[in-house]
Write a protein that holds these residues in place. Structure first.
Motif, short mmCIF file in Angstrom:
data_model
loop_
_atom_site.label_atom_id
_atom_site.label_comp_id
_atom_site.label_asym_id
_atom_site.label_seq_id
_atom_site.Cartn_x
_atom_site.Cartn_y
_atom_site.Cartn_z
N ILE A 62 0.84 -1.20 0.00
CA ILE A 62 0.00 0.00 0.00
C ILE A 62 0.88 1.25 0.00
O ILE A 62 0.63 2.20 -0.75
N ALA A 63 1.90 1.24 0.82
CA ALA A 63 2.80 2.40 0.89
C ALA A 63 3.49 2.64 -0.45
O ALA A 63 3.54 3.78 -0.95
N ILE A 64 4.00 1.58 -1.05
CA ILE A 64 4.70 1.72 -2.34
C ILE A 64 3.73 2.17 -3.43
O ILE A 64 4.06 3.04 -4.25
N GLY A 65 2.53 1.63 -3.45
CA GLY A 65 1.54 2.06 -4.43
C GLY A 65 1.15 3.52 -4.25
O GLY A 65 1.03 4.27 -5.22
N THR A 66 0.99 3.93 -3.00
CA THR A 66 0.61 5.31 -2.71
C THR A 66 1.73 6.27 -3.12
O THR A 66 1.48 7.29 -3.78
N VAL A 67 2.95 5.95 -2.76
CA VAL A 67 4.09 6.80 -3.13
C VAL A 67 4.24 6.85 -4.65
O VAL A 67 4.51 7.92 -5.22
N THR A 68 4.03 5.73 -5.31
CA THR A 68 4.11 5.71 -6.78
C THR A 68 3.09 6.66 -7.39
O THR A 68 3.40 7.42 -8.31
N GLY A 69 1.88 6.63 -6.87
CA GLY A 69 0.85 7.55 -7.36
C GLY A 69 1.22 9.00 -7.15
O GLY A 69 1.01 9.85 -8.02
N PHE A 70 1.80 9.28 -5.99
CA PHE A 70 2.22 10.65 -5.70
C PHE A 70 3.34 11.08 -6.65
O PHE A 70 3.35 12.22 -7.14
N ILE A 71 4.25 10.17 -6.95
CA ILE A 71 5.34 10.48 -7.90
C ILE A 71 4.76 10.74 -9.29
O ILE A 71 5.19 11.67 -9.99
N ILE A 72 3.78 9.93 -9.69
CA ILE A 72 3.12 10.16 -10.99
C ILE A 72 2.51 11.56 -11.01
O ILE A 72 2.62 12.30 -11.99
N TYR A 73 1.87 11.93 -9.92
CA TYR A 73 1.27 13.27 -9.81
C TYR A 73 2.34 14.35 -9.96
O TYR A 73 2.16 15.31 -10.72
N LEU A 74 3.45 14.19 -9.24
CA LEU A 74 4.52 15.20 -9.31
C LEU A 74 5.10 15.31 -10.72
O LEU A 74 5.30 16.42 -11.24
N ILE A 75 5.36 14.18 -11.34
CA ILE A 75 5.90 14.19 -12.71
C ILE A 75 4.89 14.82 -13.66
O ILE A 75 5.24 15.63 -14.52
N SER A 76 3.64 14.46 -13.48
CA SER A 76 2.60 15.00 -14.35
C SER A 76 2.48 16.51 -14.23
O SER A 76 2.27 17.20 -15.22
N THR A 77 2.63 17.03 -13.01
CA THR A 77 2.56 18.49 -12.85
C THR A 77 3.71 19.19 -13.57
O THR A 77 3.55 20.30 -14.07
N LEU A 78 4.85 18.53 -13.63
CA LEU A 78 5.99 19.11 -14.35
C LEU A 78 5.73 19.22 -15.85
O LEU A 78 6.29 20.07 -16.53
N PHE A 79 4.90 18.32 -16.36
CA PHE A 79 4.61 18.28 -17.79
C PHE A 79 3.18 18.73 -18.09
O PHE A 79 2.53 18.22 -19.00
N ASN A 80 2.70 19.68 -17.30
CA ASN A 80 1.39 20.27 -17.52
C ASN A 80 0.28 19.21 -17.56
O ASN A 80 -0.60 19.25 -18.41
N TYR A 81 0.37 18.25 -16.69
CA TYR A 81 -0.62 17.18 -16.52
C TYR A 81 -0.77 16.30 -17.75
O TYR A 81 -1.84 15.75 -18.01
N ALA A 82 0.30 16.15 -18.50
CA ALA A 82 0.26 15.30 -19.69
C ALA A 82 0.00 13.84 -19.34
O ALA A 82 -0.53 13.09 -20.15
N LEU A 83 0.39 13.43 -18.13
CA LEU A 83 0.15 12.04 -17.71
C LEU A 83 -1.23 11.88 -17.08
O LEU A 83 -1.60 10.79 -16.67
N GLY A 84 -1.96 12.95 -16.97
CA GLY A 84 -3.24 12.92 -16.26
C GLY A 84 -3.03 13.43 -14.85
O GLY A 84 -1.92 13.75 -14.45
N THR A 85 -4.11 13.51 -14.12
CA THR A 85 -3.99 13.98 -12.75
C THR A 85 -5.02 13.29 -11.86
O THR A 85 -6.07 12.87 -12.33
N TYR A 86 -4.66 13.19 -10.60
CA TYR A 86 -5.60 12.66 -9.62
C TYR A 86 -6.49 13.78 -9.09
O TYR A 86 -7.46 13.53 -8.42
N GLY A 87 -6.13 15.02 -9.38
CA GLY A 87 -6.88 16.18 -8.89
C GLY A 87 -5.98 17.02 -8.00
O GLY A 87 -4.91 17.44 -8.40
N THR A 88 -6.41 17.22 -6.78
CA THR A 88 -5.66 18.04 -5.84
C THR A 88 -4.48 17.26 -5.27
O THR A 88 -4.37 16.04 -5.45
#
Length: 176
Positions: free
Chosen positions: A52-78
Motif C-alpha cells: 500500500i505504501a509503495i503504491g501510494t508513493v508511486t501515485g504521488f510520484i506520478i502526480y509530481l511528474i505529471s505536474t511538471l509536464f502540464n498534466y500530460a500524464l493525467g492527474t488525480y486532482g488536488t
C-alpha cells in the motif's frame, strides 16, 4: 492512456507487497472451516502495508511528474487526492489479491499453485471496486467500460512478466 498511467499504483502495490512481505502472516497459520489454510504464508501484514505504501508513493510520484509536464500524464486532482486516490487503489489491489488467495485456497489451490485469472484479475477488479465506492467521480471519469476492459486485458501479461522478474530475483518461489 492517461487512465492506464493513473492506474499504475494498483499494479505496483502487488509487486511492493512481494518486496516488503514476509513478516506477520495475516492468517497466523489458522485454517478455515474446510480444513485448509485461510490464506497461506504468502500473505503478510508487512507485505500488505508495504505494498500500500509503495503504491501510494508511486501515485504521488506520478502526480509530481505529471505536474511538471502540464498534466500530460493525467492527474488525480488536488494534492490531497494525489495521495488518497493511489492509497485507495493500492489498498483495493492488495485486498483483491488477498481475496483471490482466499478463493484459491477454497478450491484447493495451494500457495504457489497456478490460479490463472485468480492470480491476475482480483487485484485489478478490487481496485476498481474500491475506487467506485470511495472515489466514484474519479472512477466514472477514468475507468468506465473501455478503459477497464483494456486494463483487464493488459494485466495478465504484465502480471506474468513481473512475476518472472520476481522469481529471477529470488523474491518469489514460482514464476507465476
Amino acid at each position: 492512456m492517461q487512465s492506464i498511467i493513473l492506474f499504475i499504483p494498483a499494479l505496483i502495490a502487488n509487486s511492493g507487497a512481494v518486496i516488503t512481505g514476509g513478516h506477520f502472516i495475516i492468517d497466523r497459520g489458522k485454517k478455515f472451516i474446510d480444513g485448509r489454510r485461510i490464506l497461506g504464508n504468502g500473505k503478510t501484514l508487512s507485505g500488505y502495508a508495504g505494498g500500500i505504501a509503495i503504491g501510494t508513493v508511486t501515485g504521488f510520484i506520478i502526480y509530481l511528474i505529471s505536474t511538471l509536464f502540464n498534466y500530460a500524464l493525467g492527474t488525480y486532482g488536488t494534492l490531497a487526492e494525489a495521495i488518497i486516490i493511489p492509497f485507495i487503489m493500492a489498498t483495493g489491489s492488495l485486498t483483491g489479491d488477498i481475496a483471490g488467495s482466499f478463493v484459491k485456497r477454497r478450491i484447493g489451490i495451494d500457495r504457489g499453485g497456478k490460479g490463472g485469472l485468480l492470480d491476475q484479475w482480483p487485484f485489478a477488479l478490487m481496485a476498481f471496486l474500491f475506487l467506485y465506492i470511495f472515489e466514484r467521480p474519479f472512477f466514472m471519469y477514468h475507468y468506465f467500460y473501455v478503459t477497464m476492459i483494456v486494463i483487464l486485458v493488459i494485466v495478465p501479461p504484465i502480471h506474468r512478466a513481473v512475476n518472472i522478474i520476481g522469481y529471477k530475483m529470488h523474491k518469489k518461489d514460482v514464476p507465476w
